[in-house]
Design an enzyme around this catalytic site. Structure first.
Site, PDB file in Angstrom:
ATOM      1  N   ARG A 139       0.815  -1.223   0.000  1.00 50.01           N
ATOM      2  CA  ARG A 139       0.000   0.000   0.000  1.00 50.01           C
ATOM      3  C   ARG A 139       0.850   1.276   0.000  1.00 50.01           C
ATOM      4  O   ARG A 139       0.365   2.366  -0.240  1.00 50.01           O
ATOM      5  CB  ARG A 139      -0.947  -0.012   1.217  1.00 50.01           C
ATOM      6  CG  ARG A 139      -2.037  -1.057   1.118  1.00 50.01           C
ATOM      7  CD  ARG A 139      -2.727  -1.338   2.447  1.00 50.01           C
ATOM      8  NE  ARG A 139      -1.981  -2.278   3.268  1.00 50.01           N
ATOM      9  CZ  ARG A 139      -2.398  -2.760   4.433  1.00 50.01           C
ATOM     10  NH1 ARG A 139      -3.567  -2.368   4.929  1.00 50.01           N
ATOM     11  NH2 ARG A 139      -1.659  -3.612   5.124  1.00 50.01           N
ATOM     12  N   TYR A 169      32.596  33.654  -2.255  1.00 48.20           N
ATOM     13  CA  TYR A 169      32.809  32.219  -2.085  1.00 48.20           C
ATOM     14  C   TYR A 169      34.130  32.017  -1.359  1.00 48.20           C
ATOM     15  O   TYR A 169      35.193  32.453  -1.835  1.00 48.20           O
ATOM     16  CB  TYR A 169      32.867  31.495  -3.441  1.00 48.20           C
ATOM     17  CG  TYR A 169      33.283  30.054  -3.261  1.00 48.20           C
ATOM     18  CD1 TYR A 169      32.482  29.172  -2.524  1.00 48.20           C
ATOM     19  CD2 TYR A 169      34.489  29.572  -3.776  1.00 48.20           C
ATOM     20  CE1 TYR A 169      32.877  27.858  -2.324  1.00 48.20           C
ATOM     21  CE2 TYR A 169      34.881  28.251  -3.568  1.00 48.20           C
ATOM     22  CZ  TYR A 169      34.073  27.411  -2.841  1.00 48.20           C
ATOM     23  OH  TYR A 169      34.459  26.110  -2.615  1.00 48.20           O
ATOM     24  N   ASN A 202      39.660  28.068  -5.681  1.00 46.20           N
ATOM     25  CA  ASN A 202      40.335  26.945  -5.006  1.00 46.20           C
ATOM     26  C   ASN A 202      40.564  25.744  -5.903  1.00 46.20           C
ATOM     27  O   ASN A 202      41.259  24.822  -5.531  1.00 46.20           O
ATOM     28  CB  ASN A 202      39.532  26.517  -3.767  1.00 46.20           C
ATOM     29  CG  ASN A 202      38.122  26.088  -4.121  1.00 46.20           C
ATOM     30  OD1 ASN A 202      37.567  26.520  -5.127  1.00 46.20           O
ATOM     31  ND2 ASN A 202      37.548  25.235  -3.305  1.00 46.20           N
TER      32      ASN A 202
HETATM   33  C1  UD1 Z   1      -1.810  -6.251  11.359  1.00 49.56           C
HETATM   34  C2  UD1 Z   1      -2.731  -7.151  12.196  1.00 49.56           C
HETATM   35  C3  UD1 Z   1      -3.954  -6.329  12.607  1.00 49.56           C
HETATM   36  C4  UD1 Z   1      -3.534  -5.100  13.376  1.00 49.56           C
HETATM   37  C5  UD1 Z   1      -2.522  -4.289  12.582  1.00 49.56           C
HETATM   38  C6  UD1 Z   1      -1.942  -3.210  13.468  1.00 49.56           C
HETATM   39  C7  UD1 Z   1      -2.448  -9.441  11.427  1.00 49.56           C
HETATM   40  C8  UD1 Z   1      -3.061 -10.542  10.636  1.00 49.56           C
HETATM   41  N1  UD1 Z   1      -3.116  -8.283  11.431  1.00 49.56           N
HETATM   42  O1  UD1 Z   1      -2.495  -5.914  10.166  1.00 49.56           O
HETATM   43  O2  UD1 Z   1      -4.822  -7.133  13.406  1.00 49.56           O
HETATM   44  O3  UD1 Z   1      -4.663  -4.314  13.693  1.00 49.56           O
HETATM   45  O4  UD1 Z   1      -1.436  -5.106  12.115  1.00 49.56           O
HETATM   46  O5  UD1 Z   1      -1.133  -2.312  12.775  1.00 49.56           O
HETATM   47  O6  UD1 Z   1      -1.413  -9.637  12.012  1.00 49.56           O
HETATM   48  N2  UD1 Z   1       4.891  -8.933   7.936  1.00 49.56           N
HETATM   49  C9  UD1 Z   1       5.850  -9.917   7.839  1.00 49.56           C
HETATM   50  N3  UD1 Z   1       5.583 -11.011   7.065  1.00 49.56           N
HETATM   51  C10 UD1 Z   1       4.410 -11.169   6.412  1.00 49.56           C
HETATM   52  C11 UD1 Z   1       3.441 -10.155   6.518  1.00 49.56           C
HETATM   53  C12 UD1 Z   1       3.705  -9.051   7.294  1.00 49.56           C
HETATM   54  O7  UD1 Z   1       6.930  -9.807   8.412  1.00 49.56           O
HETATM   55  O8  UD1 Z   1       4.257 -12.189   5.747  1.00 49.56           O
HETATM   56  C13 UD1 Z   1       5.181  -7.737   8.760  1.00 49.56           C
HETATM   57  C14 UD1 Z   1       5.106  -6.439   7.975  1.00 49.56           C
HETATM   58  O9  UD1 Z   1       6.391  -6.104   7.449  1.00 49.56           O
HETATM   59  C15 UD1 Z   1       4.644  -5.452   9.047  1.00 49.56           C
HETATM   60  C16 UD1 Z   1       3.850  -6.301  10.021  1.00 49.56           C
HETATM   61  O10 UD1 Z   1       4.212  -7.643   9.758  1.00 49.56           O
HETATM   62  O11 UD1 Z   1       5.729  -4.849   9.714  1.00 49.56           O
HETATM   63  C17 UD1 Z   1       2.333  -6.128   9.876  1.00 49.56           C
HETATM   64  O12 UD1 Z   1       1.947  -6.467   8.575  1.00 49.56           O
HETATM   65  P1  UD1 Z   1       0.802  -5.672   7.818  1.00 49.56           P
HETATM   66  O13 UD1 Z   1       0.595  -6.302   6.496  1.00 49.56           O
HETATM   67  O14 UD1 Z   1       1.069  -4.223   7.854  1.00 49.56           O
HETATM   68  O15 UD1 Z   1      -0.453  -6.028   8.759  1.00 49.56           O
HETATM   69  P2  UD1 Z   1      -1.808  -5.209   8.870  1.00 49.56           P
HETATM   70  O16 UD1 Z   1      -2.661  -5.507   7.708  1.00 49.56           O
HETATM   71  O17 UD1 Z   1      -1.549  -3.797   9.174  1.00 49.56           O
HETATM   72 CA    CA Z   2       0.230  -2.575   9.230  1.00 44.25          CA
END
Ligand code: UD1
Ligand code: CA
Length: 453
Positions: A14, A362, A382
């Site tokens: 996103r 300068y 310079n």
């Molecule tokens: C997640 C939570 C949601 C919460 C929100 C808070 C889950 C399923 N959902 O949603 O309940 O309200 O965060 O901000 O956990 N990441 C990985 N590996 C992956 C996917 C993601 O390391 O396969 C990491 C991303 O880099 C990120 C974090 O996990 O730092 C959260 O992932 P993101 O996709 O942003 O989750 P949200 O949809 O925001």
């Molecule tokens: Ca998130």
């Protein structure tokens, strides 16, 4: 025993960026650095970072952090899948595992400590950090009873209309008992709208899940897109300005100014509108900065004024006046009581006490003594096309307007340079140096010219 794991493997679709989301900068530090920094106070036994999308780039950016273990998640199949990757790394570990999403940069260290306290006092298998948000769109909803026991977390996209009315949201910060979590992690399935393994599903599988609600919901802002990045930047800037206002700094128009966390100010500093300080800036008492100035890694003494100017990697003494429209570049060192005026550029130069470079000059790779007066339009030449050379000007010397000092060159003390001179040779103490064509006058030339036409 405490282990901390930060989830940083996601792409951040996103965000629409070529940079992995967790490396997006916010007030001078990346999102993931901020999340990691808020756990430092806890001194965990283990610090793990789950990387995946552009893992090399993330590891390289964080290679300076000691004791950080990188765990690869490939492919990225959701937050539950990410934490499953810890199973080998934490085999035999018996303690608490704090899991933090890598995109929640405004979290305060004290909040994590409170989460841990709740976790310990309730004896829960997992404690989830929650917030009541005015607009919970996009966040997972937490279903809890009056006693704070959590039965489930349902993602926004998986909620029905009724469930979406629940404003208690999941912050993406959890404290687990690792022994309990490791049993349920392999049982996760991908029966949800995204077809991913959700860490949030473990909550309903664990015997006792509770939540801890933050007092300030702004802390748990998760960053998924540029709009949220901008909102967090503005909240962080507000926090920084509020802190410094409490410490005795005046901001004339606070919201038009930005700071970095590594800026330090003395008392009675006035920051005028449209002024930005980045990197490590040290600003002494009584300075007046702006309007319209940019300072990066600048070290200012006391009572310095800076007006519509740019200063980068420069060290400035006390009672110095800079600008309007001056540019101090890296390696500029100004002693006390100097004056750098309009349209003057200084680079890698030392300027002695009380010296003045007031207009259109300068000064590069130069060393000026005390009380030197640099005339309007003086240039240190310079660069010979290949190498840079130094210019040295002794105490009390003056250059006339539009002088060019071709380096390498040494002007002694109390030297006077005639206006319009181009000097290529050294000048001894107390001398006058002039190098320009003699003036010629042809009397009556206009009248003569007219009769010829
Ligand atoms: C997640 C939570 C949601 C919460 C929100 C808070 C889950 C399923 N959902 O949603 O309940 O309200 O965060 O901000 O956990 N990441 C990985 N590996 C992956 C996917 C993601 O390391 O396969 C990491 C991303 O880099 C990120 C974090 O996990 O730092 C959260 O992932 P993101 O996709 O942003 O989750 P949200 O949809 O925001
Ligand atoms: Ca998130």
């Amino acid at each position: 025993m405490l282990a901390v794991a930060v989830l940083a493997a996601g792409k951040g679709t996103r965000m629409k960026s070529s940079l992995p989301k967790v490396l997006q900068p916010l007030a001078g530090a990346t999102l993931v650095e901020r999340v990691l920094a808020c756990c430092n106070r806890l001194q965990p036994e283990k610090r793990l970072l789950i990387v995946g999308h552009q893992a090399d780039k993330v590891e390289q950016q964080l290679s300076h952090l000691e004791g950080l273990e990188f765990v690869l998640q490939q492919p990225q199949n959701g937050t539950g899948h990410a934490v499953q990757q810890l199973l080998p790394a934490l085999e035999g570990f018996d303690g608490e595992l704090l899991v933090l999403n890598g995109d929640v940069p405004l979290l305060r260290p004290a909040t994590i400590e409170q989460l841990l306290n709740t976790h310990r006092s309730t004896g829960a298998d997992v404690t989830v950090l929650t917030a009541c948000l005015a607009d919970p769109t996009g966040y997972g909803r937490v279903f809890a009873d009056q006693q704070g026991r959590v039965s489930a977390i349902v993602e926004h996209r998986d909620c029905n209309e009724q469930q979406r009315l629940n404003s208690l949201t999941n912050a993406g910060i959890y404290c687990f008992n690792w022994r309990s979590l490791e049993k349920v992690l392999p049982l996760l399935d991908s029966d949800n709208d995204q077809g991913e393994l959700y860490l949030t599903d473990t909550v309903a599988m664990l015997p006792l899940a509770v939540h801890h609600e933050v007092a300030d919901p702004a802390e748990v802002n998760g960053i998924n897109d540029r709009r949220q990045l901008a909102q967090c930047e503005s909240l962080l800037q507000q926090r920084l300005r509020d802190h410094w206002m409490k410490e005795g700094v005046t901001f004339i128009d606070p919201s038009s100014c930005t700071l970095s966390e590594d800026c330090k100010f003395g008392l009675d500093v006035v920051i005028e509108p449209q002024t930005h300080l980045r990197g490590h800036c040290q600003i002494g008492s009584g300075c007046q900065i702006g309007p319209g100035s940019l300072l990066i890694n600048a070290d200012l003494g006391e009572r310095v004024t800076v007006l519509h100017s740019v200063i980068r990697e420069a060290k400035i003494g006390d009672d110095v006046a800079i600008g309007p429209f001056a540019h101090l570049r890296p390696g500029s060192e100004l002693a006390d009581h100097c004056r750098i005026g309009n349209f003057v550029e200084v680079k890698a130069s030392q300027i002695g006490e009380g010296s003045k470079v007031n207009h259109l000059s300068y000064i590069g790779d130069a060393e000026l003594g005390r009380d030197v007066n640099v005339g309007a339009g003086t240039i240190t030449a310079n660069y010979d096309g290949k190498n840079k050379h130094r210019t040295v000007i002794g105490d009390g010397s003056k250059t006339g307007a539009n002088s060019v000092l071709v380096a390498p060159i040494v002007l002694g003390s109390n030297v006077t340079v005639g206006a319009g001179s181009t000097l290529t040779k050294n000048v001894s103490d107390g001398s006058l140096a002039i190098s320009r064509a003699k003036q010629m006058i042809k009397e009556g030339w206009s009248a003569l010219k007219n009769t010829q036409d």
